[in-house]
Design an enzyme around this catalytic site. Sequence first.
Site, PDB file in Angstrom:
ATOM      1  N   GLU A  81      48.828  50.814  54.482  1.00 20.11           N
ATOM      2  CA  GLU A  81      49.964  50.059  53.961  1.00 20.11           C
ATOM      3  C   GLU A  81      49.902  48.660  54.569  1.00 20.11           C
ATOM      4  OE1 GLU A  81      53.075  48.765  53.792  1.00 20.11           O
ATOM      5  OE2 GLU A  81      52.927  49.307  51.663  1.00 20.11           O
ATOM      6  N   SER A  82      49.623  47.673  53.744  1.00 19.69           N
ATOM      7  CA  SER A  82      49.333  46.357  54.314  1.00 19.69           C
ATOM      8  C   SER A  82      50.544  45.723  54.991  1.00 19.69           C
ATOM      9  CB  SER A  82      48.728  45.432  53.265  1.00 19.69           C
ATOM     10  OG  SER A  82      49.474  45.408  52.097  1.00 19.69           O
TER      11      SER A  82
ATOM     12  N   CYS B 283      40.761  48.435  50.879  1.00 22.81           N
ATOM     13  CA  CYS B 283      42.061  48.563  50.226  1.00 22.81           C
ATOM     14  C   CYS B 283      43.118  47.695  50.942  1.00 22.81           C
ATOM     15  CB  CYS B 283      42.446  50.037  50.125  1.00 22.81           C
ATOM     16  SG  CYS B 283      43.634  50.325  48.818  1.00 22.81           S
TER      17      CYS B 283
ATOM     18  N   ARG C  85      48.423  43.062  45.135  1.00 22.38           N
ATOM     19  CA  ARG C  85      48.776  44.394  45.649  1.00 22.38           C
ATOM     20  C   ARG C  85      49.208  45.318  44.517  1.00 22.38           C
ATOM     21  NH1 ARG C  85      52.838  44.158  50.610  1.00 22.38           N
ATOM     22  NH2 ARG C  85      52.259  46.356  50.719  1.00 22.38           N
TER      23      ARG C  85
ATOM     24  N   HIS D 200      38.363  53.236  48.532  1.00 28.45           N
ATOM     25  CA  HIS D 200      38.255  53.876  49.858  1.00 28.45           C
ATOM     26  C   HIS D 200      36.876  54.491  50.034  1.00 28.45           C
ATOM     27  CE1 HIS D 200      42.447  53.941  51.508  1.00 28.45           C
ATOM     28  NE2 HIS D 200      42.721  53.624  50.243  1.00 28.45           N
TER      29      HIS D 200
ATOM     30  N   GLU E 122      35.455  55.594  52.545  1.00 29.28           N
ATOM     31  CA  GLU E 122      35.424  56.658  53.576  1.00 29.28           C
ATOM     32  C   GLU E 122      35.841  58.007  52.998  1.00 29.28           C
ATOM     33  OE1 GLU E 122      37.739  54.545  53.066  1.00 29.28           O
ATOM     34  OE2 GLU E 122      39.698  55.397  53.541  1.00 29.28           O
TER      35      GLU E 122
HETATM   36  N1  GLN Z   1      49.142  49.623  48.147  1.00 29.54           N
HETATM   37  C1  GLN Z   1      48.815  49.432  49.520  1.00 29.54           C
HETATM   38  C2  GLN Z   1      49.255  48.052  49.993  1.00 29.54           C
HETATM   39  O1  GLN Z   1      49.514  47.206  49.210  1.00 29.54           O
HETATM   40  C3  GLN Z   1      47.336  49.613  49.776  1.00 29.54           C
HETATM   41  C4  GLN Z   1      46.929  51.027  49.475  1.00 29.54           C
HETATM   42  C5  GLN Z   1      45.738  51.519  50.215  1.00 29.54           C
HETATM   43  O2  GLN Z   1      45.282  50.935  51.196  1.00 29.54           O
HETATM   44  N2  GLN Z   1      45.251  52.656  49.796  1.00 29.54           N
HETATM   45  O3  GLN Z   1      49.321  47.837  51.143  1.00 29.54           O
END
Ligand code: GLN
Length: 192
Positions: free
Chosen positions: A52-53, A83, A110, A176, A178
Amino acid sequence: MAAGSAQVGVLAIQGAVDKHLAMLEQLDVAARRVLRKEDLDGLDGLIIPGGESTTISKGLDRLGLCEPIRAFGRAGGAILGTCAGAILLARECENHPVPTLQLLDVRALRNAYGTQVDSFVAPADAGDEGGLSGMRCVFIRAPQIVDPGPGVEVLLRVDGLPVLVRQGRVLASTFHPELAGDPRVHALLLGL
Ligand code: GLN
């Protein structure tokens, strides 16, 4: 950076930290969690995971890690942001903007594909030259990368949109790597 001797850190504020550590272990790379600026000492590479940024951005600020990570990048340290990590590397982000590290000359949008239920897996478009063909890309509330500057190379696309880019020693994926059991993106980081 050769896999056998590389030291790679994973920013451990929030997100898919353990999955990246497991992938690095699989590649026989010495890995450590990064939560203080001293943790960056001696590292060859750093992974900023997905998650979650907003949360990660607040943590970077609270822990005083923005400038040390920028300095690490400027000094030639290899960085992979996945991400949310890609969002944090961008020069700016849109749709609930967060302060970013500005190490990558792109804009990040985002949640560009929708909400959590719009998460999906898709194959990378055919036609790349970099040994990444056939990659299965896992997108979870993923951003899109737009408006790449002239120094930014697009390494992979899905449906024509950039999903893995590189600028010097900075790599960013909107998916992702990973989570799909495919170590090629991590191997690319080690190759830098
Ligand atoms: N939607 C998330 C964000 O904006 C990112 C999602 C993720 O890292 N899988 O921070």
